[in-house]
Design a protein around this motif. Structure first.
Motif, PDB file in Angstrom:
ATOM      1  N   LEU A 281       3.696  -2.426 -11.898  1.00  0.00           N
ATOM      2  CA  LEU A 281       3.608  -1.281 -10.980  1.00  0.00           C
ATOM      3  C   LEU A 281       3.644  -1.701  -9.513  1.00  0.00           C
ATOM      4  N   HIS A 282       3.697  -2.999  -9.258  1.00  0.00           N
ATOM      5  CA  HIS A 282       3.705  -3.452  -7.867  1.00  0.00           C
ATOM      6  C   HIS A 282       4.960  -2.940  -7.160  1.00  0.00           C
ATOM      7  N   GLY A 283       4.759  -2.228  -6.065  1.00  0.00           N
ATOM      8  CA  GLY A 283       5.890  -1.671  -5.314  1.00  0.00           C
ATOM      9  C   GLY A 283       6.469  -0.400  -5.923  1.00  0.00           C
ATOM     10  N   ARG A 284       5.986  -0.024  -7.117  1.00  0.00           N
ATOM     11  CA  ARG A 284       6.501   1.192  -7.761  1.00  0.00           C
ATOM     12  C   ARG A 284       5.610   2.396  -7.475  1.00  0.00           C
ATOM     13  N   VAL A 285       4.324   2.146  -7.310  1.00  0.00           N
ATOM     14  CA  VAL A 285       3.408   3.269  -7.043  1.00  0.00           C
ATOM     15  C   VAL A 285       2.508   2.945  -5.852  1.00  0.00           C
ATOM     16  N   TRP A 286       2.055   4.029  -5.230  1.00  0.00           N
ATOM     17  CA  TRP A 286       0.901   3.917  -4.344  1.00  0.00           C
ATOM     18  C   TRP A 286      -0.305   4.400  -5.125  1.00  0.00           C
ATOM     19  N   ARG A 287      -1.448   3.776  -4.881  1.00  0.00           N
ATOM     20  CA  ARG A 287      -2.676   4.296  -5.485  1.00  0.00           C
ATOM     21  C   ARG A 287      -3.541   4.891  -4.380  1.00  0.00           C
ATOM     22  N   ILE A 288      -3.868   6.153  -4.560  1.00  0.00           N
ATOM     23  CA  ILE A 288      -4.686   6.843  -3.576  1.00  0.00           C
ATOM     24  C   ILE A 288      -5.998   7.217  -4.245  1.00  0.00           C
TER      25      ILE A 288
ATOM     26  N   ILE B  59       6.493   5.942  -5.769  1.00  0.00           N
ATOM     27  CA  ILE B  59       7.064   5.780  -4.437  1.00  0.00           C
ATOM     28  C   ILE B  59       8.503   6.301  -4.469  1.00  0.00           C
ATOM     29  N   PRO B  60       8.836   7.272  -3.611  1.00  0.00           N
ATOM     30  CA  PRO B  60      10.206   7.814  -3.652  1.00  0.00           C
ATOM     31  C   PRO B  60      11.225   6.739  -3.284  1.00  0.00           C
ATOM     32  N   GLU B  61      12.412   6.852  -3.885  1.00  0.00           N
ATOM     33  CA  GLU B  61      13.404   5.780  -3.711  1.00  0.00           C
ATOM     34  C   GLU B  61      13.877   5.614  -2.273  1.00  0.00           C
ATOM     35  N   MET B  62      13.842   6.687  -1.527  1.00  0.00           N
ATOM     36  CA  MET B  62      14.416   6.587  -0.181  1.00  0.00           C
ATOM     37  C   MET B  62      13.509   5.900   0.837  1.00  0.00           C
ATOM     38  N   VAL B  63      12.281   5.562   0.450  1.00  0.00           N
ATOM     39  CA  VAL B  63      11.423   4.875   1.426  1.00  0.00           C
ATOM     40  C   VAL B  63      10.958   3.517   0.894  1.00  0.00           C
ATOM     41  N   HIS B  64      10.540   2.662   1.817  1.00  0.00           N
ATOM     42  CA  HIS B  64       9.963   1.372   1.450  1.00  0.00           C
ATOM     43  C   HIS B  64       8.447   1.558   1.397  1.00  0.00           C
ATOM     44  N   GLY B  65       7.889   1.331   0.218  1.00  0.00           N
ATOM     45  CA  GLY B  65       6.478   1.646  -0.005  1.00  0.00           C
ATOM     46  C   GLY B  65       5.530   0.970   0.974  1.00  0.00           C
ATOM     47  N   ASP B  66       5.740  -0.324   1.217  1.00  0.00           N
ATOM     48  CA  ASP B  66       4.805  -1.036   2.087  1.00  0.00           C
ATOM     49  C   ASP B  66       4.935  -0.596   3.535  1.00  0.00           C
ATOM     50  N   ALA B  67       6.158  -0.158   3.931  1.00  0.00           N
ATOM     51  CA  ALA B  67       6.340   0.313   5.307  1.00  0.00           C
ATOM     52  C   ALA B  67       5.574   1.623   5.516  1.00  0.00           C
ATOM     53  N   VAL B  68       5.606   2.498   4.520  1.00  0.00           N
ATOM     54  CA  VAL B  68       4.863   3.758   4.626  1.00  0.00           C
ATOM     55  C   VAL B  68       3.357   3.469   4.658  1.00  0.00           C
ATOM     56  N   ARG B  69       2.921   2.548   3.810  1.00  0.00           N
ATOM     57  CA  ARG B  69       1.502   2.178   3.811  1.00  0.00           C
ATOM     58  C   ARG B  69       1.085   1.616   5.168  1.00  0.00           C
ATOM     59  N   ALA B  70       1.962   0.800   5.753  1.00  0.00           N
ATOM     60  CA  ALA B  70       1.635   0.219   7.060  1.00  0.00           C
ATOM     61  C   ALA B  70       1.540   1.312   8.121  1.00  0.00           C
ATOM     62  N   SER B  71       2.415   2.305   8.062  1.00  0.00           N
ATOM     63  CA  SER B  71       2.348   3.418   9.020  1.00  0.00           C
ATOM     64  C   SER B  71       1.041   4.179   8.872  1.00  0.00           C
ATOM     65  N   LEU B  72       0.681   4.435   7.636  1.00  0.00           N
ATOM     66  CA  LEU B  72      -0.571   5.163   7.397  1.00  0.00           C
ATOM     67  C   LEU B  72      -1.753   4.410   8.010  1.00  0.00           C
ATOM     68  N   LEU B  73      -1.757   3.088   7.835  1.00  0.00           N
ATOM     69  CA  LEU B  73      -2.871   2.292   8.337  1.00  0.00           C
ATOM     70  C   LEU B  73      -2.831   2.187   9.865  1.00  0.00           C
TER      71      LEU B  73
ATOM     72  N   GLY C 145      -3.406   1.991  -1.467  1.00  0.00           N
ATOM     73  CA  GLY C 145      -3.025   0.738  -2.118  1.00  0.00           C
ATOM     74  C   GLY C 145      -1.686   0.824  -2.821  1.00  0.00           C
ATOM     75  N   THR C 146      -1.176  -0.363  -3.225  1.00  0.00           N
ATOM     76  CA  THR C 146      -0.107  -0.372  -4.221  1.00  0.00           C
ATOM     77  C   THR C 146      -0.777  -0.833  -5.524  1.00  0.00           C
ATOM     78  N   SER C 147      -0.034  -1.411  -6.472  1.00  0.00           N
ATOM     79  CA  SER C 147      -0.695  -1.861  -7.696  1.00  0.00           C
ATOM     80  C   SER C 147      -0.211  -3.245  -8.077  1.00  0.00           C
ATOM     81  N   PHE C 148      -0.514  -3.628  -9.307  1.00  0.00           N
ATOM     82  CA  PHE C 148      -0.280  -4.972  -9.797  1.00  0.00           C
ATOM     83  C   PHE C 148       0.893  -4.994 -10.780  1.00  0.00           C
ATOM     84  N   GLY C 149       1.368  -6.177 -11.059  1.00  0.00           N
ATOM     85  CA  GLY C 149       2.301  -6.435 -12.165  1.00  0.00           C
ATOM     86  C   GLY C 149       3.463  -5.466 -12.167  1.00  0.00           C
TER      87      GLY C 149
END
Lengths: 395, 395
Positions: free
Chosen positions: B340-347, B312-326, B334-338
């Motif tokens: 990696l939570h909030g660090r990656v999106w899983r596509i 997830i690029p530093e300049m964006v909030h991962g969950d906000a981008v995911r919410a926009s996509l949805l 998705g995001t991930s666990f432990g």
């Protein structure tokens, strides 16, 4: 028209074709909450912990028993058919000290016998089937919760075969835990097990709390007597269904749709109306088989409304008649287990099958099949007797 | 387009609307046998004991582990993500003596490290995830069976996330037990767990044989170290699927239809063709996110073809981008666990979603969502890079 699984309601079948969504999709979590509320209506409870276990009805049974029983604890199982033996089996595998009492197949327990056994065994948990499809009997439960509370026992009941077709009052009867399946009077497929837990039962489960490795965080301490199954850990399942939404299994989306639709249909028609429909259809089937001159097994005053055990007449081979019904008429009926195997047919009137046309068709087909197998049966009296019951109910 | 559950194949959704039949109906038992044969094709095995466990993928895991592990036995679990922790958790609840080795998230284990650990721990069972969706890594398994056999260990693998989208060769790799779910590359709903057992694994299970109370007959002796779960007793489940057809659970008919259709579709398209389709779609998604200037997490040479972890690029909030996509595009990632939570999106690009239009739509939407959240992204380069991969594959 067997003792379950049965033909599902058409809209339940259609519900499973809906597109899937992700497990934490807002649509999904809202549907899970809605499903919980619907099942509170089905169970007649305000229990917060009302949810589905992802598996068949015996998955619900095992989840309740392994979550509520600590190894070594005493469990009392009154056995009045095959499914009482199953509760004892599952409790034994959960390493409980299992005590059973038995009554003859075809009977239920008087409450005094239950009380005597509870007072003698002093169990941590009483595990009692409500409706045992193997014998068709429906154990009265309305006084059992009070008895258990008086003697400090939790009260678990397996309502798989009975729920939806016979009265069930989780709160009014003091039930601590109850489980069911969709494939009987709820009119859905096997594979999802509705479950409800009282606050008292939830307290036991919370005291055994353990959050699994992989998602455990600092401060998530594990109880020393944690539940020995991960899949059936009702504490974790409650955390998944509850506001914390902790990842556990991936909810079986299509089965959730089915479970939701089963409960929605039941409450739309009205719980009492559905029970009354089962009572009338069951009475019609009972009078219908009697009209054919067939005997009925067991204490009929205590049978479930939704299934009847018909004594197989001596002059026919039970399985051959069943095969004719299936092959010539596309109608399935069952036999039973253990001492009743080959002695009775079990004919169900459950869920979508608790209908006049289904009852009359079955009786007409049974009459024909019996005759073609050499039995002498009265001409049309089965259908006529059933029709009279429906006419009386409509009057 | 998340890491699963995913959108199912349309014909899988439709299959679940078929009418139900009784559990011992000849149509039902024939369909069960057909399903077993289809899954032998999916798993690449001749194992007779190839069947479904009625529950989600972790039901299959628990069935395998509690049936194969006796309390006190040593189990080795190499952990390279959240689902390795889950195997250790389930083995621990089964009262195994659990030994783990760990590697950094985003890596797999070299076979030499596995061998060293097996030789040191001398486990009864090695439990190893094939594809761990939490990190997207795909552990090479082709030499592991031989290692286990050499050291006298059984080899169990969890192929939930990988099966169907990546090579799997149960027999050629010497796998003793493997389990999966439908909700990833098989393109179905969660709620049924395909499982296969080698003869060696089956031997262990048979040695723990116990037929449950209620259907037990004279001569059905119970092993002293019987399996402590009834629902997950693979010996009983094999007797239910096998020629004896001993009553156990009531098979989840609609989920059986779904599992059957998932496997039928896979074999109709061809196992290698489906794996190739996943490889191309996964490569296209990988090049697409790189085309958008995004980093990819982990050892990409060892990732599963069907999912990518995007930093997830530093300049964006991962969950906000995911919410926009949805919300704006109806696309779920998705995001991930432990760690990696909030660090990656899983596509994901799994099953029905391993398609060019699904990949291109997702990349176009992601580009737009990133831009609307203030990220500076190249114009169209994501879609173009993906399109080039599909063009190359078609050439």
């Amino acid at each position: 028209m067997g003792p379950g699984p049965i033909s599902a309601y058409p809209s339940v079948l259609r519900s499973m074709s809906a597109p899937l969504v992700g497990q934490f999709d807002p649509y999904m979590t809202a549907l899970m909450e809605e499903t919980q509320e619907l099942y509170r209506g089905v169970w007649s409870t305000r229990n917060d912990a009302t949810l589905l276990v992802d598996g068949t009805s015996r998955a619900g049974i095992e989840a309740a028993l392994v979550s509520l029983i600590r190894p070594g604890e005493r469990v009392l199982v009154p056995v009045f058919g095959r499914f009482g033996h199953l509760l004892a089996e599952i409790a034994e595998r959960a390493q409980a000290e299992v005590h059973t009492i038995e009554t003859d197949w075809g009977q239920v327990f008087p409450v005094s016998v239950l009380e005597e056994a509870i007072a003698r065994v002093r169990p941590t948990l009483l595990a009692l089937v409500q409706g045992d499809t193997s014998t068709t009997m429906n154990q009265p439960l309305d006084e059992v919760g009070e008895l258990c509370a008086k003697h400090g026992a939790l009260f678990y009941t397996d309502a798989t075969a009975s729920l939806g077709g016979n009265p069930f009052e989780a709160d009014a009867w003091g039930v601590d835990a109850a489980t069911a399946g969709l494939q009987k009077c709820l009119g859905g497929p096997s594979g999802s097990s509705p479950l409800t837990l009282s606050e008292r039962a939830l307290g036991v489960i919370r005291s055994r709390r353990r959050i699994e490795a992989g998602i455990r965080e600092d401060g998530d301490d594990s109880a020393p007597d944690f539940i020995r199954s991960n899949y059936f850990d009702l504490g974790q399942i409650c955390d998944y269904w509850g506001p914390r939404r902790l990842n556990h299994h991936t909810e079986a989306t299509s089965m959730l749709y089915a479970a939701h639709e089963c409960a929605r249909l039941l409450l739309q028609e009205g719980r009492d109306a559905v029970i009354a429909r089962h009572r009338v259809a069951g009475e019609a089937m009972l009078e219908g088989v009697r009209g054919l001159g067939l005997g009925v097994f067991g204490d009929v005053a205590h049978k479930m409304s939704n299934v009847v055990a018909v004594e197989i007449p001596e002059m026919v081979h039970g399985d051959a008649v069943r095969a004719s019904l299936l092959e010539d008429f596309g109608i399935e009926i069952g036999t039973s287990f253990g001492p009743l195997h080959g002695r009775v047919w079990r004919i169900g009137t459950m869920g979508h099958n608790a209908r006049e046309d289904a009852v009359l068709q079955t009786l007409a087909a049974l009459e024909s099949a019996l005759r073609s197998h050499g039995a002498s049966v009265p001409n049309g009296d089965g259908v006529e007797a059933a029709r009279a019951v429906f006419r009386g109910a409509a009057a």
